[in-house]
Design a protein around this motif. Structure first.
Motif, mmCIF file in Angstrom:
data_model
loop_
_atom_site.group_PDB
_atom_site.id
_atom_site.type_symbol
_atom_site.label_atom_id
_atom_site.label_comp_id
_atom_site.label_asym_id
_atom_site.label_seq_id
_atom_site.Cartn_x
_atom_site.Cartn_y
_atom_site.Cartn_z
ATOM 1 N N SER A 17 0.831 -1.198 0.000
ATOM 2 C CA SER A 17 0.000 0.000 0.000
ATOM 3 C C SER A 17 0.867 1.250 0.000
ATOM 4 N N ALA A 18 0.415 2.283 -0.714
ATOM 5 C CA ALA A 18 1.109 3.572 -0.734
ATOM 6 C C ALA A 18 0.070 4.682 -0.825
ATOM 7 N N THR A 19 0.236 5.708 -0.001
ATOM 8 C CA THR A 19 -0.709 6.821 0.042
ATOM 9 C C THR A 19 0.003 8.122 -0.271
ATOM 10 N N ILE A 20 -0.576 8.916 -1.161
ATOM 11 C CA ILE A 20 -0.048 10.246 -1.467
ATOM 12 C C ILE A 20 -0.622 11.215 -0.446
ATOM 13 N N LEU A 21 0.276 11.842 0.328
ATOM 14 C CA LEU A 21 -0.140 12.803 1.342
ATOM 15 C C LEU A 21 0.167 14.217 0.875
ATOM 16 N N ASP A 22 -0.781 15.101 1.093
ATOM 17 C CA ASP A 22 -0.595 16.517 0.790
ATOM 18 C C ASP A 22 -0.207 17.222 2.084
ATOM 19 N N PRO A 23 1.069 17.644 2.223
ATOM 20 C CA PRO A 23 1.498 18.260 3.483
ATOM 21 C C PRO A 23 0.875 19.626 3.742
ATOM 22 N N VAL A 24 0.438 20.302 2.688
ATOM 23 C CA VAL A 24 -0.184 21.620 2.864
ATOM 24 C C VAL A 24 -1.571 21.464 3.477
ATOM 25 N N LYS A 25 -2.359 20.550 2.907
ATOM 26 C CA LYS A 25 -3.715 20.320 3.404
ATOM 27 C C LYS A 25 -3.754 19.290 4.522
ATOM 28 N N ALA A 26 -2.631 18.552 4.707
ATOM 29 C CA ALA A 26 -2.542 17.501 5.730
ATOM 30 C C ALA A 26 -3.636 16.453 5.529
ATOM 31 N N VAL A 27 -3.841 16.050 4.262
ATOM 32 C CA VAL A 27 -4.842 15.037 3.944
ATOM 33 C C VAL A 27 -4.244 14.022 2.985
ATOM 34 N N ALA A 28 -4.863 12.832 2.979
ATOM 35 C CA ALA A 28 -4.477 11.794 2.027
ATOM 36 C C ALA A 28 -5.159 12.085 0.690
ATOM 37 N N THR B 27 -4.828 6.714 -2.452
ATOM 38 C CA THR B 27 -4.170 5.502 -1.953
ATOM 39 C C THR B 27 -4.134 4.444 -3.054
ATOM 40 N N PHE B 28 -2.987 3.794 -3.173
ATOM 41 C CA PHE B 28 -2.793 2.713 -4.138
ATOM 42 C C PHE B 28 -2.531 1.423 -3.361
ATOM 43 N N GLN B 29 -3.213 0.338 -3.746
ATOM 44 C CA GLN B 29 -3.037 -0.940 -3.055
ATOM 45 C C GLN B 29 -2.929 -2.087 -4.047
ATOM 46 N N ARG B 30 -2.117 -3.068 -3.658
ATOM 47 C CA ARG B 30 -1.996 -4.273 -4.461
ATOM 48 C C ARG B 30 -1.864 -5.471 -3.530
ATOM 49 N N THR B 31 -2.529 -6.561 -3.878
ATOM 50 C CA THR B 31 -2.370 -7.821 -3.146
ATOM 51 C C THR B 31 -1.550 -8.772 -4.000
ATOM 52 N N ILE B 32 -0.599 -9.438 -3.359
ATOM 53 C CA ILE B 32 0.342 -10.298 -4.077
ATOM 54 C C ILE B 32 0.370 -11.666 -3.409
ATOM 55 N N SER B 33 0.095 -12.671 -4.179
ATOM 56 C CA SER B 33 0.162 -14.039 -3.667
ATOM 57 C C SER B 33 1.455 -14.686 -4.140
ATOM 58 N N GLY B 34 2.075 -15.440 -3.249
ATOM 59 C CA GLY B 34 3.296 -16.138 -3.646
ATOM 60 C C GLY B 34 4.497 -15.680 -2.837
ATOM 61 N N THR B 35 5.648 -15.722 -3.470
ATOM 62 C CA THR B 35 6.896 -15.418 -2.772
ATOM 63 C C THR B 35 7.149 -13.910 -2.708
ATOM 64 N N GLU B 36 8.066 -13.535 -1.796
ATOM 65 C CA GLU B 36 8.324 -12.131 -1.528
ATOM 66 C C GLU B 36 8.926 -11.400 -2.729
ATOM 67 N N ASP B 37 9.637 -12.119 -3.600
ATOM 68 C CA ASP B 37 10.282 -11.451 -4.729
ATOM 69 C C ASP B 37 9.279 -10.823 -5.695
ATOM 70 N N LYS B 38 8.033 -11.287 -5.648
ATOM 71 C CA LYS B 38 7.017 -10.700 -6.515
ATOM 72 C C LYS B 38 6.680 -9.260 -6.108
ATOM 73 N N LEU B 39 7.037 -8.910 -4.867
ATOM 74 C CA LEU B 39 6.772 -7.553 -4.400
ATOM 75 C C LEU B 39 7.490 -6.509 -5.248
ATOM 76 N N ILE B 40 8.677 -6.855 -5.739
ATOM 77 C CA ILE B 40 9.457 -5.900 -6.521
ATOM 78 C C ILE B 40 8.708 -5.518 -7.795
ATOM 79 N N PHE B 41 8.168 -6.514 -8.496
ATOM 80 C CA PHE B 41 7.457 -6.237 -9.741
ATOM 81 C C PHE B 41 6.196 -5.410 -9.482
ATOM 82 N N GLU B 42 5.515 -5.726 -8.377
ATOM 83 C CA GLU B 42 4.306 -4.960 -8.046
ATOM 84 C C GLU B 42 4.660 -3.530 -7.620
ATOM 85 N N ALA B 43 5.779 -3.375 -6.926
ATOM 86 C CA ALA B 43 6.219 -2.033 -6.515
ATOM 87 C C ALA B 43 6.591 -1.197 -7.740
#
Length: 231
Positions: free
Chosen positions: A123-134, A137-153
């Motif tokens: 998960s990754a959220t874009i925060l606006d520091p001026v407005k102090a709001v999110a 948000t981007f989310q991805r679910t990955i099944s399998g081994t940890e190395d798949k995280l790199i491709f999803e990232a």
């Protein structure tokens, strides 16, 4: 080193980095990508690696318009221990906003990665520091081994980069266009009116160039003699 001191140091470093990177070209959107927070048994080093992958792929979408700073860049300048002290506030949104403000960035991309069974949640959220709001948000679910995280990232970083180009970069361009229009529409200062020529020989001798020399003083007695001699 206190957190406030650390933030001040980072702000100075970022100003130096951005000052060297920016030239006379179009303005850039500046963003920071702290290390991803890791939960449920995911190694902390994985969060560091994924933050770098995210940052690189965000910037690669439009490198001339997106300028990114990561925790690893700060650590390389300050040292790992100081970096941990000043950026150890990933779960505190107000602290993250403070980091963004002290860095002088427009956007903070705050992410996390966790695991439930054999499935990862990135998960990754874009925060606006001026407005102090999110902002988004981007989310991805990955099944399998940890190395798949790199491709999803990588894919998530590209999605975030495209979103920033379509929103933040476009907004910067529109703002610059509006400023240019206002500058063109602004009334010009009136031209300075030419000064009236100064009196010269023209008053005494017809046809003599105006203002070439100051008019001579009139000798009253000589004038009287001339008039008596030429009635």
């Amino acid at each position: 080193m206190t957190k406030a001191t650390g933030l001040a140091w980072v702000g100075l470093l970022w100003l130096g980095l951005s000052g060297r990177a920016e030239g006379a070209g179009p303005k850039k959107v500046k963003l920071a990508v702290p290390d991803l927070r890791t939960t449920n048994g995911v190694n902390a080093d994985t969060g560091v690696l994924l933050a770098d992958v995210l940052a690189k792929n965000i910037a690669d979408v439009r490198p001339e318009r997106l300028q990114v700073i990561t925790n690893s860049m700060i650590a390389g300048l300050l040292g790992m221990e100081k970096q941990k002290a000043l950026m150890g506030c990933q779960e505190d949104s107000s602290c993250l906003v403070e980091v963004a403000n002290n860095l002088g960035v427009d956007i903070l991309v705050n992410g996390s990665v966790g695991k439930l069974g054999s499935t990862y949640l990135l998960s990754a959220t874009i925060l606006d520091p001026v407005k102090a709001v999110a902002e988004k948000t981007f989310q991805r679910t990955i099944s399998g081994t940890e190395d798949k995280l790199i491709f999803e990232a990588k894919a998530m970083g590209q999605d975030i980069g495209r979103h920033l180009v379509e929103t933040r970069v476009r907004a910067l361009d529109e703002k610059e266009k509006e400023k240019a229009k206002l500058a063109q529409a602004a009334p010009k200062a009136p031209e300075k009116a030419p000064e009236a020529p100064k009196a010269g020989f023209a008053g005494a001798i017809p046809g003599f160039p105006y203002g070439a020399y100051p008019a001579p003083k009139l000798d009253q007695e000589a004038a009287a003699r001339y008039l008596r001699a030429h009635p």
